[in-house]
Scaffold this active site. Structure first.
Site, PDB file in Angstrom:
ATOM      1  N   TYR A 183       0.842  -1.200   0.000  1.00 47.91           N
ATOM      2  CA  TYR A 183       0.000   0.000   0.000  1.00 47.91           C
ATOM      3  C   TYR A 183       0.876   1.248   0.000  1.00 47.91           C
ATOM      4  O   TYR A 183       0.631   2.194  -0.761  1.00 47.91           O
ATOM      5  CB  TYR A 183      -0.905  -0.020   1.234  1.00 47.91           C
ATOM      6  N   LYS A 230       0.986   4.341  -2.880  1.00 44.70           N
ATOM      7  CA  LYS A 230       0.674   5.727  -2.559  1.00 44.70           C
ATOM      8  C   LYS A 230       1.846   6.650  -2.874  1.00 44.70           C
ATOM      9  O   LYS A 230       1.641   7.819  -3.236  1.00 44.70           O
ATOM     10  CB  LYS A 230       0.239   5.851  -1.101  1.00 44.70           C
TER      11      LYS A 230
END
Length: 237
Positions: free
Chosen positions: A135, A139
């Site tokens: 993740y 990002k």
């Protein structure tokens, strides 16, 4: 009145963003994965339209771009949809925003959802092809994409937003930040005439912050866009 697309708008930050914009009189088109995601919301009457498709699948992303294109050129597109620890993080968080941006008419404003966790992301882009991206990685990559696009097209601004750790399905009920504050920056960037900086900001609650150094590194930005072009088979104009 602006025409605005919000992805991932069935719940949480996306739904709050879409409803806030609609309440202010804007024409809002929302994206959801499936029509069933809207079955119990009671919000559909607020919106100009709905587009559907699973942003974890390349063919479905193309379909979402096609559906959205039927509404014409958007004044703003808010890339809100996200996934965390699902095995689909790379596609939903980075590939989908890239591919939608590449396929759709260029809007007046592009807004991409980042996270403070991007600061621990990796610049190893091989993780995208292998499906091993975390993740945090995704990002960082979408933040770099947002800042790379900040001066690419005349008439289009681009920003990245950290909405905070808010109590959504992804953030969990114990998240300490305010949910309403989590979408105010997005709605403000999408509609306010005189934002400063006008493009290329990394924002948290309407204030700019300094992102991970790689997000502003032109060499990394170029490698990222090249990787995404190769991965999707779609070039960025």
């Amino acid at each position: 009145m602006a025409l605005i697309l919000v992805t991932g708008a069935s719940s949480g930050l996306g739904r709050g963003t879409a409803n806030a914009l609609a309440d202010d009189g804007h024409e809002v088109v929302v994206h959801v994965r499936t029509p069933a995601r809207l079955a119990d919301t009671g919000d559909a009457g607020r919106w100009k339209g709905v587009v559907t498709g699973d942003l974890a699948e390349l063919t479905a992303i193309t379909g979402v771009a096609r559906q959205a294109g039927a509404y014409g050129r958007f004044d703003a597109v808010i890339h809100n949809a996200g996934a965390m620890n699902s095995g689909q993080d790379g596609t939903v968080n980075t590939v989908a925003p890239y591919l939608l941006t590449a396929l759709m008419d260029k809007p007046g404003r592009l807004i991409y959802l980042s996270s403070s966790m991007h600061r621990t992301g990796s610049t190893d882009l091989r993780r995208l092809a292998t499906g091993s991206a975390s993740y945090d990685d995704t990002k960082l990559w979408v933040t770099a994409l947002a800042l790379a696009l900040a001066s690419r097209w005349e008439g289009t601004s681009s920003h990245a937003v950290d909405p905070g750790w808010v109590p959504t399905r992804m953030g969990g009920p114990g998240a300490p930040d305010d949910l309403a504050a989590g979408h105010r920056t997005q709605t403000w960037l999408a509609t306010t005439p005189d934002v400063s900086p006008a493009t290329g900001g990394y924002w948290y609650h309407r204030h700019t912050q300094t992102p991970h150094p790689a997000a502003r590194d032109e060499d990394f930005q170029a490698r990222l866009i090249s990787c995404l072009e190769s991965h999707t088979g779609t070039r960025l104009d």
